[in-house]
Design a protein around this motif. Structure first.
Motif, mmCIF file in Angstrom:
data_model
loop_
_atom_site.group_PDB
_atom_site.id
_atom_site.type_symbol
_atom_site.label_atom_id
_atom_site.label_comp_id
_atom_site.label_asym_id
_atom_site.label_seq_id
_atom_site.Cartn_x
_atom_site.Cartn_y
_atom_site.Cartn_z
ATOM 1 N N PHE A 1 0.859 -1.208 -0.233
ATOM 2 C CA PHE A 1 0.026 -0.010 0.096
ATOM 3 C C PHE A 1 0.905 1.251 0.133
ATOM 4 O O PHE A 1 0.578 2.516 -0.633
ATOM 5 N N VAL B 1 2.488 -3.710 -6.524
ATOM 6 C CA VAL B 1 1.390 -3.441 -5.720
ATOM 7 C C VAL B 1 0.305 -4.226 -5.827
ATOM 8 O O VAL B 1 -0.030 -4.507 -7.063
ATOM 9 N N TYR C 1 -10.024 -0.904 0.533
ATOM 10 C CA TYR C 1 -9.034 -0.530 -0.104
ATOM 11 C C TYR C 1 -8.614 -1.454 -1.163
ATOM 12 O O TYR C 1 -8.413 -2.767 -0.805
ATOM 13 N N GLY D 1 -5.529 -2.242 -4.500
ATOM 14 C CA GLY D 1 -4.205 -1.479 -5.050
ATOM 15 C C GLY D 1 -3.734 -2.403 -6.037
ATOM 16 O O GLY D 1 -3.802 -3.556 -6.008
ATOM 17 N N GLU D 2 -3.198 -1.867 -7.168
ATOM 18 C CA GLU D 2 -2.528 -2.980 -8.066
ATOM 19 C C GLU D 2 -1.533 -2.056 -8.727
ATOM 20 O O GLU D 2 -1.405 -0.915 -8.871
ATOM 21 N N VAL E 1 0.727 2.966 -10.724
ATOM 22 C CA VAL E 1 0.335 2.444 -9.347
ATOM 23 C C VAL E 1 -1.188 2.990 -9.452
ATOM 24 O O VAL E 1 -1.387 4.189 -9.402
ATOM 25 N N GLN E 2 -2.209 1.991 -9.099
ATOM 26 C CA GLN E 2 -3.567 2.558 -8.987
ATOM 27 C C GLN E 2 -4.112 1.977 -7.554
ATOM 28 O O GLN E 2 -3.845 0.874 -7.379
ATOM 29 N N ASN E 3 -4.742 2.880 -6.900
ATOM 30 C CA ASN E 3 -5.499 2.392 -5.889
ATOM 31 C C ASN E 3 -6.859 2.918 -5.860
ATOM 32 O O ASN E 3 -7.256 3.997 -6.625
ATOM 33 N N ARG F 1 -4.516 7.174 -9.475
ATOM 34 C CA ARG F 1 -3.543 6.690 -10.424
ATOM 35 C C ARG F 1 -2.375 7.441 -10.796
ATOM 36 O O ARG F 1 -2.356 8.698 -10.908
#
Length: 435
Positions: free
Chosen positions: A29, A132, A149, A151-152, A183-185, A208
């Motif tokens: 994270f 991630v 939450y 994320g990837e 990074v995306q969350n 993003r």
């Protein structure tokens, strides 16, 4: 919404975690994800030790090892072309004060090629730099979902490097890496009415960051025979501080969640004005890194060594990734490991030609949450199985370890990693001889 999190793990009273991308660690994270090990299965099976190098295995951590002495099998005229590919599987048991959950992930680790060119050696390849992958859910005092939450993503590294043999004992090298990825969350904040029932509409924040940038890595290696049988190896690498450019977007959506399938339906979306806050394009500092190590052994029989790595992680900074109650401090690690070969030239027993590896490591990751440093420990074992001709082999390694702590409402990861690779060798360049 991301910015106002005190820390995800403070409010984790329940976990809902699945395999994601190349990691399933909740600690991905933070920042730009969990740092991936840059090295081969052979290195990982020796506790992460990268001091040792030979003529048939790639060393991805020190570009000085892209070159080396010619081998007798090729009439001392050249070295084999080395190709390596690796992947791993991770199984995690995540423990919190309120309970435990399991997670797993499978990932590609590296693809690399090393080509000899006289006293030079060329190396290039592709590997993940960070990863991630998390899915977390926190509950309120009533036991209902409060935040979710996800994320990837992660950062990848494409590199090319050159090594040069200065003398028979001394070699140097450098490689240049292009780092790229995203990074995306996502955060969903659940809202309830006065009767404790979930309202029809919920709010979702999507972030993003598209990352890119260059960095370099320098290496030096020294090898010498102390006695007729005993060999000394010493090496060092240094990666200067560099920057990544981060192009950022953020949006807020009103959504409806299907109670049965969990599918999210978006009703409207508003894009955040990051330009007004100067957050649409930010610079992220990748910290400098220094590694030194040494070891002794008998060629083609055994080796034992140690390596120390220091990383100036406290310099890591990017306003878009700032999260309250979490900071980065300087990181360090120490690794011990080695290998043993019963009989390298055995014709009667296949298993006497197998390489048996083992090692262990201690690491301060550089991440600090709620004034609690996140540390990591691992112990590893592996084998190198000869296959085909020209010393090609398949490598299998396992690692057991622990990351984090349950103190301060954090999560402790107990992990098992299975690592598999192929190290293939061939002769591309051969001098023609005429009688």
């Amino acid at each position: 919404m991301i910015k106002k999190l005190i820390v995800v793990f403070i409010c984790v009273f329940a976990l809902n975690i699945n395999a994601q991308e190349g990691t399933a660690s909740p600690y991905s994270f933070y920042g730009i994800g969990s740092l991936k090990f840059r090295g081969t299965v052979e290195n990982r099976s020796m506790g992460g030790l990268s001091v040792y190098a030979d003529s048939i295995h790639l060393n991805l951590r020190n570009p000085a090892y892209y070159t080396g002495k010619n081998i007798k099998l090729f009439d001392n005229e050249s070295r084999p072309v080395k190709f390596a590919v690796g992947a791993s599987y991770s199984d995690l048991n995540l423990e919190a004060a309120s309970g435990s959950e399991k997670a797993n992930a499978t990932t590609f680790d590296y693809l690399a090629l090393n080509v000899p060119m006289g006293k030079f050696g060329l190396g290039f390849g592709l590997l993940p730099y960070t990863s991630v992958g998390y899915k977390l859910e926190s509950l309120n005092d009533a036991g209902d979902a409060e935040n979710r939450y996800r994320g990837e993503g992660g950062l990848n590294k494409a590199f090319v490097g050159l090594g040069y043999q200065i003398t028979e004992n001394l070699r140097i090298g450098a490689d240049v890496s292009y780092n790229f990825g995203n990074v995306q969350n996502t955060v969903i904040e659940f809202v309830y009415d006065d009767q404790g029932e979930l309202t029809q509409f919920q709010t979702r924040e999507d972030n993003r960051s598209d990352l890119s940038g260059l960095n370099v890595n320098f290496g030096i290696a020294y090898t010498d025979m102390l006695t007729e049988k005993l060999e000394l190896m010493a090496s060092a690498t240094y990666t200067p501080e560099s920057n990544l450019t981060s192009n950022n977007t953020r949006s807020f959506s009103t959504i409806v969640i299907n109670d049965i399938t969990g599918q999210e339906f978006v009703f409207n979306t508003i894009d955040a004005d990051l330009v007004a806050n100067g957050l649409n394009k930010t610079d992220l500092t990748l910290p400098s890194r220094l590694s030194v190590g040494a070891g002794i052994g008998q060629p083609r029989k055994w080796f034992a060594g140690a390596e120390y790595t220091y990383q100036n992680t406290s310099k890591f900074a990017n306003p878009i990734f700032n999260i309250a109650n979490s900071t980065f401090e300087n990181a360090s690690s120490v690794a011990f490991g080695g290998f043993y070969i019963p009989d390298y030239n055995s014709f009667s027993s296949y298993f006497k030609r197998v390489v048996y590896r083992a090692g262990f490591r201690f690491e301060g990751t550089g991440l600090n949450i709620n004034n609690e440093s996140i540390n990591e420990f691992g112990i590893s074992f592996g084998v190198g199985l000869p296959v085909g001709r020209l010393f090609s082999n398949a490598n299998v390694g396992v690692e057991f370890g622990q990351r984090g702590t349950t103190n301060q409402n954090l999560i402790q990861e107990n992990f098992f990693n299975l690592n598999i690779s192929l190290s293939l060798n061939d002769r591309w360049f051969m001098k023609r001889k005429f009688n």
